[in-house]
Design a protein around this motif. Structure first.
Motif, PDB file in Angstrom:
ATOM      1  N   GLU A 371       3.990  45.116  -5.364  1.00 58.11           N
ATOM      2  CA  GLU A 371       2.994  46.167  -5.151  1.00 58.11           C
ATOM      3  C   GLU A 371       2.269  46.025  -3.819  1.00 58.11           C
ATOM      4  O   GLU A 371       1.685  46.997  -3.331  1.00 58.11           O
ATOM      5  N   ARG A 372       2.310  44.838  -3.211  1.00 56.59           N
ATOM      6  CA  ARG A 372       1.471  44.579  -2.048  1.00 56.59           C
ATOM      7  C   ARG A 372       2.227  44.160  -0.787  1.00 56.59           C
ATOM      8  O   ARG A 372       1.645  44.140   0.302  1.00 56.59           O
ATOM      9  N   VAL A 373       3.484  43.790  -0.939  1.00 55.88           N
ATOM     10  CA  VAL A 373       4.241  43.242   0.196  1.00 55.88           C
ATOM     11  C   VAL A 373       5.465  44.098   0.459  1.00 55.88           C
ATOM     12  O   VAL A 373       6.313  44.283  -0.434  1.00 55.88           O
ATOM     13  N   GLN A 374       5.553  44.607   1.667  1.00 55.54           N
ATOM     14  CA  GLN A 374       6.688  45.454   2.039  1.00 55.54           C
ATOM     15  C   GLN A 374       7.936  44.635   2.338  1.00 55.54           C
ATOM     16  O   GLN A 374       9.053  45.039   2.001  1.00 55.54           O
ATOM     17  N   GLU A 375       7.735  43.484   2.947  1.00 48.43           N
ATOM     18  CA  GLU A 375       8.879  42.662   3.357  1.00 48.43           C
ATOM     19  C   GLU A 375       8.483  41.196   3.340  1.00 48.43           C
ATOM     20  O   GLU A 375       7.328  40.842   3.624  1.00 48.43           O
ATOM     21  N   ILE A 376       9.429  40.334   3.003  1.00 52.56           N
ATOM     22  CA  ILE A 376       9.220  38.884   3.015  1.00 52.56           C
ATOM     23  C   ILE A 376      10.184  38.286   4.029  1.00 52.56           C
ATOM     24  O   ILE A 376      11.390  38.540   3.973  1.00 52.56           O
ATOM     25  N   ARG A 377       9.658  37.484   4.949  1.00 53.20           N
ATOM     26  CA  ARG A 377      10.491  36.889   5.986  1.00 53.20           C
ATOM     27  C   ARG A 377      10.280  35.381   6.039  1.00 53.20           C
ATOM     28  O   ARG A 377       9.217  34.875   5.679  1.00 53.20           O
ATOM     29  N   LEU A 378      11.292  34.689   6.532  1.00 52.06           N
ATOM     30  CA  LEU A 378      11.121  33.285   6.876  1.00 52.06           C
ATOM     31  C   LEU A 378      10.342  33.218   8.185  1.00 52.06           C
ATOM     32  O   LEU A 378      10.697  33.887   9.161  1.00 52.06           O
ATOM     33  N   SER A 379       9.281  32.434   8.217  1.00 59.73           N
ATOM     34  CA  SER A 379       8.547  32.253   9.470  1.00 59.73           C
ATOM     35  C   SER A 379       9.093  31.073  10.265  1.00 59.73           C
ATOM     36  O   SER A 379       8.756  30.884  11.439  1.00 59.73           O
ATOM     37  N   ASN A 380       9.948  30.300   9.615  1.00 60.08           N
ATOM     38  CA  ASN A 380      10.578  29.136  10.239  1.00 60.08           C
ATOM     39  C   ASN A 380      11.864  28.877   9.473  1.00 60.08           C
ATOM     40  O   ASN A 380      11.834  28.806   8.243  1.00 60.08           O
ATOM     41  N   PRO A 381      13.001  28.761  10.150  1.00 62.67           N
ATOM     42  CA  PRO A 381      14.270  28.582   9.415  1.00 62.67           C
ATOM     43  C   PRO A 381      14.418  27.216   8.766  1.00 62.67           C
ATOM     44  O   PRO A 381      15.366  26.980   8.015  1.00 62.67           O
ATOM     45  N   ASP A 382      13.466  26.324   8.989  1.00 62.32           N
ATOM     46  CA  ASP A 382      13.592  24.947   8.513  1.00 62.32           C
ATOM     47  C   ASP A 382      13.032  24.787   7.101  1.00 62.32           C
ATOM     48  O   ASP A 382      12.170  23.948   6.845  1.00 62.32           O
ATOM     49  N   TYR A 383      13.521  25.598   6.149  1.00 65.02           N
ATOM     50  CA  TYR A 383      13.116  25.373   4.763  1.00 65.02           C
ATOM     51  C   TYR A 383      13.880  24.183   4.211  1.00 65.02           C
ATOM     52  O   TYR A 383      14.985  23.860   4.666  1.00 65.02           O
ATOM     53  N   ARG A 384      13.292  23.507   3.210  1.00 60.79           N
ATOM     54  CA  ARG A 384      13.891  22.241   2.742  1.00 60.79           C
ATOM     55  C   ARG A 384      13.970  22.190   1.221  1.00 60.79           C
ATOM     56  O   ARG A 384      13.013  22.549   0.525  1.00 60.79           O
ATOM     57  N   TRP A 385      15.118  21.690   0.733  1.00 59.82           N
ATOM     58  CA  TRP A 385      15.317  21.476  -0.699  1.00 59.82           C
ATOM     59  C   TRP A 385      14.767  20.118  -1.091  1.00 59.82           C
ATOM     60  O   TRP A 385      14.662  19.210  -0.262  1.00 59.82           O
ATOM     61  N   HIS A 386      14.437  19.988  -2.364  1.00 59.47           N
ATOM     62  CA  HIS A 386      13.939  18.711  -2.872  1.00 59.47           C
ATOM     63  C   HIS A 386      14.935  17.615  -2.539  1.00 59.47           C
ATOM     64  O   HIS A 386      16.136  17.736  -2.826  1.00 59.47           O
ATOM     65  N   PRO A 387      14.473  16.522  -1.918  1.00 61.58           N
ATOM     66  CA  PRO A 387      15.412  15.519  -1.403  1.00 61.58           C
ATOM     67  C   PRO A 387      16.008  14.592  -2.438  1.00 61.58           C
ATOM     68  O   PRO A 387      16.927  13.824  -2.121  1.00 61.58           O
ATOM     69  N   GLU A 388      15.510  14.593  -3.674  1.00 59.44           N
ATOM     70  CA  GLU A 388      16.004  13.654  -4.680  1.00 59.44           C
ATOM     71  C   GLU A 388      16.514  14.403  -5.906  1.00 59.44           C
ATOM     72  O   GLU A 388      15.901  15.361  -6.358  1.00 59.44           O
ATOM     73  N   GLY A 389      17.619  13.919  -6.440  1.00 58.46           N
ATOM     74  CA  GLY A 389      18.128  14.441  -7.697  1.00 58.46           C
ATOM     75  C   GLY A 389      18.959  15.694  -7.544  1.00 58.46           C
ATOM     76  O   GLY A 389      18.908  16.398  -6.526  1.00 58.46           O
ATOM     77  N   PHE A 390      19.740  15.964  -8.587  1.00 59.85           N
ATOM     78  CA  PHE A 390      20.652  17.105  -8.574  1.00 59.85           C
ATOM     79  C   PHE A 390      20.553  17.939  -9.851  1.00 59.85           C
ATOM     80  O   PHE A 390      21.078  19.040  -9.900  1.00 59.85           O
ATOM     81  N   ILE A 391      19.885  17.396 -10.868  1.00 56.21           N
ATOM     82  CA  ILE A 391      19.739  18.137 -12.118  1.00 56.21           C
ATOM     83  C   ILE A 391      18.889  19.382 -11.889  1.00 56.21           C
ATOM     84  O   ILE A 391      19.175  20.457 -12.416  1.00 56.21           O
ATOM     85  N   THR A 392      17.834  19.237 -11.098  1.00 55.72           N
ATOM     86  CA  THR A 392      16.984  20.377 -10.775  1.00 55.72           C
ATOM     87  C   THR A 392      17.155  20.744  -9.305  1.00 55.72           C
ATOM     88  O   THR A 392      17.511  19.918  -8.474  1.00 55.72           O
ATOM     89  N   ARG A 393      16.876  22.014  -9.005  1.00 60.27           N
ATOM     90  CA  ARG A 393      17.025  22.522  -7.635  1.00 60.27           C
ATOM     91  C   ARG A 393      15.797  23.370  -7.312  1.00 60.27           C
ATOM     92  O   ARG A 393      15.572  24.429  -7.916  1.00 60.27           O
ATOM     93  N   THR A 394      15.009  22.890  -6.370  1.00 61.02           N
ATOM     94  CA  THR A 394      13.819  23.619  -5.966  1.00 61.02           C
ATOM     95  C   THR A 394      13.507  23.276  -4.519  1.00 61.02           C
ATOM     96  O   THR A 394      13.947  22.240  -3.998  1.00 61.02           O
ATOM     97  N   LEU A 395      12.760  24.136  -3.885  1.00 59.66           N
ATOM     98  CA  LEU A 395      12.391  23.944  -2.489  1.00 59.66           C
ATOM     99  C   LEU A 395      11.050  23.223  -2.397  1.00 59.66           C
ATOM    100  O   LEU A 395      10.115  23.520  -3.142  1.00 59.66           O
ATOM    101  N   THR A 396      10.972  22.270  -1.479  1.00 58.11           N
ATOM    102  CA  THR A 396       9.710  21.565  -1.246  1.00 58.11           C
ATOM    103  C   THR A 396       8.985  22.127  -0.030  1.00 58.11           C
ATOM    104  O   THR A 396       7.810  21.812   0.182  1.00 58.11           O
ATOM    105  N   TYR A 397       9.671  22.952   0.758  1.00 58.61           N
ATOM    106  CA  TYR A 397       9.039  23.569   1.925  1.00 58.61           C
ATOM    107  C   TYR A 397       9.706  24.915   2.160  1.00 58.61           C
ATOM    108  O   TYR A 397      10.920  24.991   2.329  1.00 58.61           O
ATOM    109  N   LEU A 398       8.906  25.982   2.125  1.00 63.05           N
ATOM    110  CA  LEU A 398       9.440  27.327   2.314  1.00 63.05           C
ATOM    111  C   LEU A 398       8.438  28.151   3.140  1.00 63.05           C
ATOM    112  O   LEU A 398       7.556  28.817   2.590  1.00 63.05           O
ATOM    113  N   PRO A 399       8.544  28.091   4.467  1.00 63.77           N
ATOM    114  CA  PRO A 399       7.603  28.813   5.330  1.00 63.77           C
ATOM    115  C   PRO A 399       7.905  30.301   5.357  1.00 63.77           C
ATOM    116  O   PRO A 399       9.021  30.712   5.708  1.00 63.77           O
ATOM    117  N   VAL A 400       6.968  31.122   4.965  1.00 65.33           N
ATOM    118  CA  VAL A 400       7.210  32.557   4.857  1.00 65.33           C
ATOM    119  C   VAL A 400       6.108  33.353   5.540  1.00 65.33           C
ATOM    120  O   VAL A 400       4.999  32.859   5.795  1.00 65.33           O
TER     121      VAL A 400
END
Length: 406
Positions: A371-400
């Motif tokens: 309802e409030r955001v027309q577009e979502i962009r990466l503000s920096n391409p250096d997003y990072r996945w959680h560095p440990e484990g493989f059972i779960t998958r989530t981002l620890t850094y997502l600059p937008v």
């Protein structure tokens, strides 16, 4: 990875690039080697095979607690009790008993009763960021489920930061490949400290019942049966362990999917897909729970292979959600599809009891942004996945960057 007919691709989450893109490997496994033995376990990647295992009476969910005990690391009463009293680690009939009692609290009605709080929390977390040039969405995705879970369980605010620190370390119990003896001892220490906090809260809540889920867990009855104090404390721990990381993954992975597929965001804003479709497709396309483990308690056939009693199986839920035999164009993020058959939260008797919490957070967050955001962009391409484990998958850094709607 180059393969030949004599050396089909095998599951190896430690190869470079797997964390960033596990799906190319999953596709190769489904096509060349859908069930095979490696890393001392059977790797299962096809949707129907995984459904068969999850429905089978020939398997147990108690592998991780058994593994911890077998390491012989000394006195670990907290982890032993966790293995006996957590729904996620128990088999029938204990599982059915715990689920009947806990299900009285974790009902859709009870969870949806807190919708207004979650909406207010989203407003407080997101509104100040919409005009910012850049911010780390992963921080929002960490805070939203943390404070939502604390509110749902009636946890006093002063305990939240400490519980978050303990749970962050305890959650590695879900990653058996990382469980060294030293790590198990540290988990036991953190778990005991966390259980003590929850017991203190439970003691107070017993004489100050409210509308929170912990109060409802305390009051849950099936005949004369009820949850013990130990089971109540463990339920609190596992609500955070299982609920926080998966909710965070749903939010971060969903935002990244929309960033990488901007036309889908516009389709959502145009009202061409429902909230339920959006959440199901995010869960199908990039699920926060990638895998789950089962132990054979008797021989069973899966595909062309015989799994013998005592052997472990790694069920690749994320691969099943991209199975070409189950979903058309599975590598395409399409929020208009019917992805209700996805199994991101498991399937059968052990499907996630608290998934409605993650769904509520996701639906309310994406509706708010829509309802409030027309577009979502990466503000920096250096997003990072959680560095440990493989059972779960989530981002620890997502600059937008959010581009506000006109």
């Amino acid at each position: 990875m180059i393969t030949t007919a004599q050396s089909p691709v095998k599951f190896n989450p430690f190869v470079p690039g797997f964390r960033e893109d596990p799906y190319t490997t999953y596709q190769g496994l489904r096509q060349q080697n859908p069930i095979h033995y490696t890393f001392d376990m059977w790797i299962v990647t096809k949707y129907q095979d995984i459904i068969q295992v999850l429905n089978s009476d020939a398997v147990s969910v108690n592998y991780i607690p058994q593994y911890v005990v077998q390491q012989k690391v000394g006195d670990i009463p907290g982890l032993v009790e966790l293995g006996k009293g957590a729904i996620v680690f128990t088999d029938p009939p204990d599982h059915a008993r715990l689920r009947r009692l806990a299900g009285q609290a974790f009902s859709n009605t009870n969870i949806n009763a807190h919708t207004a709080y979650v909406q207010q929390l989203i407003e407080e977390l997101i509104a100040p960021r919409i005009q910012e040039a850049s911010f780390d969405f992963a921080q929002i995705a960490h805070q939203l489920p943390l404070y939502t879970l604390a509110h749902l369980l009636g946890i006093p605010h002063e305990y939240i930061k400490t519980i978050d620190q303990y749970i962050h370390r305890v959650r590695s119990i879900l990653e058996p490949s990382l469980l060294t003896k030293m790590r198990i001892r540290r988990i036991e220490e953190d778990l005991q400290a966390c259980l003590a906090i929850f017991q203190e809260i439970i003691d107070y809540r017993k004489t100050h019942l409210g509308d929170d889920l912990l109060s409802k867990l305390i009051q849950a009855r099936v005949g004369e049966d009820r949850l013990s104090d130990s089971e109540l404390s463990i339920a609190c721990v596992m609500t955070f362990v299982a609920g926080h990381e998966t909710s965070k993954g749903l939010l971060t992975n969903g935002i990244l999917a929309f960033i990488q597929h901007p036309k889908q965001w516009q389709i959502f804003r145009e009202g061409k897909a429902t909230n339920k479709q959006v959440i199901n497709e995010i869960l199908r396309f990039d699920p926060p729970l990638q895998q789950t483990v089962r132990l054979a308690v008797s021989d069973l056939q899966v595909g062309s292979e015989i799994i013998h009693k005592g052997e472990k199986m790694l069920l690749c839920l994320a691969s099943a959600n991209r199975d070409e035999d189950q979903f058309d164009n599975p590598d395409t993020f399409d929020i208009t599809r019917d992805a209700a058959a996805q199994i991101a939260f498991g399937h059968g008797i052990h499907n996630c009891l608290g998934q409605m919490i993650a769904r509520l957070e996701g639906q309310l967050l994406f509706t708010y942004l829509c309802e409030r955001v027309q577009e979502i962009r990466l503000s920096n391409p250096d997003y990072r996945w959680h560095p440990e484990g493989f059972i779960t998958r989530t981002l620890t850094y997502l600059p937008v960057t959010f581009i506000p709607a006109a």
